[in-house]
Design a protein around this motif. Structure first.
Motif, PDB file in Angstrom:
ATOM      1  N   SER A   1       0.822  -1.208   0.000  1.00 52.92           N
ATOM      2  CA  SER A   1       0.000   0.000   0.000  1.00 52.92           C
ATOM      3  C   SER A   1       0.857   1.258   0.000  1.00 52.92           C
ATOM      4  CB  SER A   1      -0.952  -0.001   1.205  1.00 52.92           C
ATOM      5  OG  SER A   1      -0.265   0.271   2.408  1.00 52.92           O
ATOM      6  N   GLN A   2       2.052   1.164   0.585  1.00 51.62           N
ATOM      7  CA  GLN A   2       2.962   2.307   0.620  1.00 51.62           C
ATOM      8  C   GLN A   2       3.757   2.444  -0.677  1.00 51.62           C
ATOM      9  OE1 GLN A   2       5.242   1.437   4.157  1.00 51.62           O
ATOM     10  NE2 GLN A   2       3.788   2.488   5.489  1.00 51.62           N
ATOM     11  N   GLY A   3       3.775   1.390  -1.469  1.00 50.87           N
ATOM     12  CA  GLY A   3       4.446   1.448  -2.769  1.00 50.87           C
ATOM     13  C   GLY A   3       5.957   1.439  -2.709  1.00 50.87           C
ATOM     14  N   ASP A   4       6.522   0.970  -1.596  1.00 48.14           N
ATOM     15  CA  ASP A   4       7.978   1.000  -1.439  1.00 48.14           C
ATOM     16  C   ASP A   4       8.575  -0.319  -1.900  1.00 48.14           C
ATOM     17  OD1 ASP A   4      10.414   2.045  -0.846  1.00 48.14           O
ATOM     18  OD2 ASP A   4      10.262   1.796   1.315  1.00 48.14           O
ATOM     19  N   ILE A   5       8.851  -0.424  -3.202  1.00 52.21           N
ATOM     20  CA  ILE A   5       9.379  -1.660  -3.768  1.00 52.21           C
ATOM     21  C   ILE A   5      10.578  -1.353  -4.659  1.00 52.21           C
ATOM     22  CG2 ILE A   5       7.043  -2.657  -3.804  1.00 52.21           C
ATOM     23  CD1 ILE A   5       7.294  -2.422  -6.930  1.00 52.21           C
ATOM     24  N   ILE A   6      11.231  -2.402  -5.096  1.00 57.50           N
ATOM     25  CA  ILE A   6      12.307  -2.276  -6.076  1.00 57.50           C
ATOM     26  C   ILE A   6      12.143  -3.412  -7.080  1.00 57.50           C
ATOM     27  CG2 ILE A   6      13.925  -3.626  -4.661  1.00 57.50           C
ATOM     28  CD1 ILE A   6      16.185  -1.876  -5.861  1.00 57.50           C
ATOM     29  N   TYR A   7      12.320  -3.096  -8.353  1.00 59.02           N
ATOM     30  CA  TYR A   7      12.154  -4.113  -9.386  1.00 59.02           C
ATOM     31  C   TYR A   7      13.469  -4.853  -9.629  1.00 59.02           C
ATOM     32  CZ  TYR A   7       7.530  -2.303 -10.456  1.00 59.02           C
ATOM     33  OH  TYR A   7       6.210  -1.923 -10.377  1.00 59.02           O
ATOM     34  N   LYS A   8      13.336  -6.120  -9.945  1.00 59.18           N
ATOM     35  CA  LYS A   8      14.499  -6.983 -10.170  1.00 59.18           C
ATOM     36  C   LYS A   8      15.418  -6.409 -11.251  1.00 59.18           C
ATOM     37  CE  LYS A   8      13.987 -11.468  -9.963  1.00 59.18           C
ATOM     38  NZ  LYS A   8      13.631 -12.882 -10.289  1.00 59.18           N
ATOM     39  N   LYS A   9      14.833  -5.812 -12.281  1.00 54.44           N
ATOM     40  CA  LYS A   9      15.625  -5.270 -13.382  1.00 54.44           C
ATOM     41  C   LYS A   9      16.537  -4.129 -12.934  1.00 54.44           C
ATOM     42  CE  LYS A   9      11.961  -2.088 -14.931  1.00 54.44           C
ATOM     43  NZ  LYS A   9      12.646  -0.863 -14.509  1.00 54.44           N
TER      44      LYS A   9
ATOM     45  N   TYR B   1       3.182 -12.696  -9.404  1.00 53.62           N
ATOM     46  CA  TYR B   1       3.195 -11.240  -9.235  1.00 53.62           C
ATOM     47  C   TYR B   1       4.447 -10.757  -8.505  1.00 53.62           C
ATOM     48  CZ  TYR B   1       1.605  -6.555  -7.907  1.00 53.62           C
ATOM     49  OH  TYR B   1       1.504  -5.195  -7.728  1.00 53.62           O
ATOM     50  N   TYR B   2       4.968 -11.585  -7.599  1.00 48.66           N
ATOM     51  CA  TYR B   2       6.110 -11.172  -6.787  1.00 48.66           C
ATOM     52  C   TYR B   2       7.464 -11.517  -7.408  1.00 48.66           C
ATOM     53  CZ  TYR B   2       2.375 -10.939  -3.329  1.00 48.66           C
ATOM     54  OH  TYR B   2       1.202 -10.663  -2.672  1.00 48.66           O
ATOM     55  N   ALA B   3       7.460 -12.151  -8.571  1.00 49.41           N
ATOM     56  CA  ALA B   3       8.704 -12.643  -9.162  1.00 49.41           C
ATOM     57  C   ALA B   3       9.663 -11.525  -9.549  1.00 49.41           C
ATOM     58  CB  ALA B   3       8.400 -13.518 -10.378  1.00 49.41           C
ATOM     59  N   ASP B   4       9.129 -10.389  -9.997  1.00 50.84           N
ATOM     60  CA  ASP B   4      10.001  -9.341 -10.528  1.00 50.84           C
ATOM     61  C   ASP B   4      10.158  -8.148  -9.600  1.00 50.84           C
ATOM     62  OD1 ASP B   4       7.444  -8.308 -10.741  1.00 50.84           O
ATOM     63  OD2 ASP B   4       7.873  -7.238 -12.608  1.00 50.84           O
ATOM     64  N   LYS B   5       9.702  -8.266  -8.367  1.00 50.02           N
ATOM     65  CA  LYS B   5       9.773  -7.117  -7.468  1.00 50.02           C
ATOM     66  C   LYS B   5      10.123  -7.521  -6.038  1.00 50.02           C
ATOM     67  CE  LYS B   5       5.596  -5.909  -8.695  1.00 50.02           C
ATOM     68  NZ  LYS B   5       5.199  -7.061  -9.526  1.00 50.02           N
ATOM     69  N   GLY B   6      10.928  -6.682  -5.403  1.00 46.75           N
ATOM     70  CA  GLY B   6      11.243  -6.861  -3.998  1.00 46.75           C
ATOM     71  C   GLY B   6      10.430  -5.865  -3.189  1.00 46.75           C
ATOM     72  N   ILE B   7       9.970  -6.284  -2.038  1.00 47.10           N
ATOM     73  CA  ILE B   7       9.100  -5.455  -1.210  1.00 47.10           C
ATOM     74  C   ILE B   7       9.825  -5.136   0.093  1.00 47.10           C
ATOM     75  CG2 ILE B   7       6.824  -5.281  -0.135  1.00 47.10           C
ATOM     76  CD1 ILE B   7       5.974  -7.607  -2.035  1.00 47.10           C
ATOM     77  N   PHE B   8      10.002  -3.851   0.357  1.00 45.51           N
ATOM     78  CA  PHE B   8      10.696  -3.434   1.571  1.00 45.51           C
ATOM     79  C   PHE B   8       9.773  -3.540   2.789  1.00 45.51           C
ATOM     80  CE2 PHE B   8      13.029  -1.138  -1.777  1.00 45.51           C
ATOM     81  CZ  PHE B   8      14.326  -1.512  -1.453  1.00 45.51           C
ATOM     82  N   ALA B   9      10.364  -3.497   3.966  1.00 45.51           N
ATOM     83  CA  ALA B   9       9.577  -3.467   5.195  1.00 45.51           C
ATOM     84  C   ALA B   9       8.744  -2.190   5.224  1.00 45.51           C
ATOM     85  CB  ALA B   9      10.497  -3.528   6.403  1.00 45.51           C
ATOM     86  N   PRO B  10       7.561  -2.212   5.846  1.00 50.29           N
ATOM     87  CA  PRO B  10       6.716  -1.011   5.904  1.00 50.29           C
ATOM     88  C   PRO B  10       7.432   0.164   6.564  1.00 50.29           C
ATOM     89  CG  PRO B  10       5.495  -2.947   6.611  1.00 50.29           C
ATOM     90  CD  PRO B  10       6.928  -3.364   6.503  1.00 50.29           C
ATOM     91  N   LYS B  11       7.168   1.357   6.057  1.00 50.67           N
ATOM     92  CA  LYS B  11       7.719   2.572   6.657  1.00 50.67           C
ATOM     93  C   LYS B  11       6.808   3.055   7.778  1.00 50.67           C
ATOM     94  CE  LYS B  11       7.581   4.398   2.598  1.00 50.67           C
ATOM     95  NZ  LYS B  11       7.631   5.317   1.415  1.00 50.67           N
ATOM     96  N   ASN B  12       7.408   3.496   8.875  1.00 45.52           N
ATOM     97  CA  ASN B  12       6.659   4.039  10.013  1.00 45.52           C
ATOM     98  C   ASN B  12       5.474   3.149  10.397  1.00 45.52           C
ATOM     99  OD1 ASN B  12       8.264   6.496  10.086  1.00 45.52           O
ATOM    100  ND2 ASN B  12       7.125   7.155   8.272  1.00 45.52           N
ATOM    101  N   PRO B  13       5.714   1.874  10.671  1.00 46.21           N
ATOM    102  CA  PRO B  13       4.592   0.966  10.950  1.00 46.21           C
ATOM    103  C   PRO B  13       3.782   1.352  12.191  1.00 46.21           C
ATOM    104  CG  PRO B  13       6.695  -0.063  11.515  1.00 46.21           C
ATOM    105  CD  PRO B  13       7.015   1.194  10.759  1.00 46.21           C
ATOM    106  N   GLU B  14       4.453   1.921  13.210  1.00 43.09           N
ATOM    107  CA  GLU B  14       3.718   2.350  14.403  1.00 43.09           C
ATOM    108  C   GLU B  14       2.706   3.431  14.054  1.00 43.09           C
ATOM    109  OE1 GLU B  14       7.041   2.382  14.209  1.00 43.09           O
ATOM    110  OE2 GLU B  14       7.724   0.832  15.636  1.00 43.09           O
ATOM    111  N   ARG B  15       3.099   4.340  13.164  1.00 37.29           N
ATOM    112  CA  ARG B  15       2.203   5.409  12.748  1.00 37.29           C
ATOM    113  C   ARG B  15       1.006   4.848  11.993  1.00 37.29           C
ATOM    114  NH1 ARG B  15       5.000   9.939   9.273  1.00 37.29           N
ATOM    115  NH2 ARG B  15       6.315   9.920  11.162  1.00 37.29           N
TER     116      ARG B  15
END
Length: 239
Positions: free
Chosen positions: A63-71, A153-167
């Motif tokens: 939902s936060q959109g914080d990802i990185i693509y394999k390419k 769907y997850y093959a080409d993208k890495g998903i980072f840990a959520p930002k500010n999860p407490e918030r």
């Protein structure tokens, strides 16, 4: 109608009290979806005062959109080397995945990664586990994606840990009066990333309640678990 996932018990007893763990099935959640809309559609119709919901860290991160693509990940010799020494696990590849290892190197730097690997190797001699992740920190253990074990769907993208999860949890409480925790749970263990301050004393309880991973590890599509205390176990599995 809420129910547990197949093969998972609905009820679990902790410290003499009975709790139901309802698995909330959603549509397949993808990058950039509105977390509020997910809660409004799937949680609010079932939520009762006193319940606690747990959200998978993956859907919050998406939902936060914080990802990185394999390419966009340039794999180095160091990532290839170190990934070979990561213990193979049947439930998840972790940093054995060379792309995840490379992203970890990019985040913390090669010197720290090498230091952590050396200390972790020494720790294994004395049967001490978890040293590597304790040293590198920064949510590296929560890196997800770069695999198609469950969904392409997850093959080409890495998903980072959520930002500010407490918030995130606190905002859910303030907007909907819903108590929530963000968790990274699998068949190996449970890590609670965040919770709203009103339930800061419930962390260990929830960890015990999720010990058997009621959300499942495959294609269940139940990234939300609703926890409800009962004075006694119901005959029905409905909520």
């Amino acid at each position: 109608m809420l129910k547990p996932n197949e093969g998972k018990a609905l009820y679990r007893e902790v410290d003499g009290k009975n709790y139901a763990r309802y698995a909330i099935k959603t549509h397949f959640i993808t990058l950039g979806e509105d977390l509020d809309k997910i809660i409004e559609e799937y949680v609010i119709p079932h939520y009762q005062k006193g319940d606690i919901i747990t959200l998978s860290e993956k859907i919050v991160a998406l939902s936060q959109g914080d990802i990185i693509y394999k390419k966009d990940v340039k794999v180095t010799w160091l990532a290839k080397l170190l990934s070979k020494f990561v213990v193979k696990n049947q439930h998840c590849t972790g940093l054995r995945n060379v792309y995840k290892m490379q992203v970890a190197i990019n985040i913390v730097g090669p010197v720290k990664i090498l230091f952590a690997a050396i200390i972790a190797a020494i720790g294994k001699i004395f049967r001490i586990k978890g040293i590597f992740y304790k040293i590198i920190g920064n949510g590296i253990s929560n890196l997800d994606g770069f695999n198609d074990e469950a969904y392409d769907y997850y093959a080409d993208k890495g998903i980072f840990a959520p930002k500010n999860p407490e918030r995130v949890c606190q905002r859910i409480k303030e907007k909907y009066d819903i108590d929530s925790m963000i968790v990274d749970a699998n068949d190996l263990g449970v890590e609670i990333l965040a919770f709203n301050k009103e339930i800061q004393d419930k962390g260990e309880l929830v960890r015990k309640l999720l010990k058997d991973n009621p959300a499942g590890q495959d294609r269940e599509q139940t990234p939300i678990i609703l926890i409800r205390e009962y004075a006694h176990r119901e005959v029905s599995t409905s909520a």
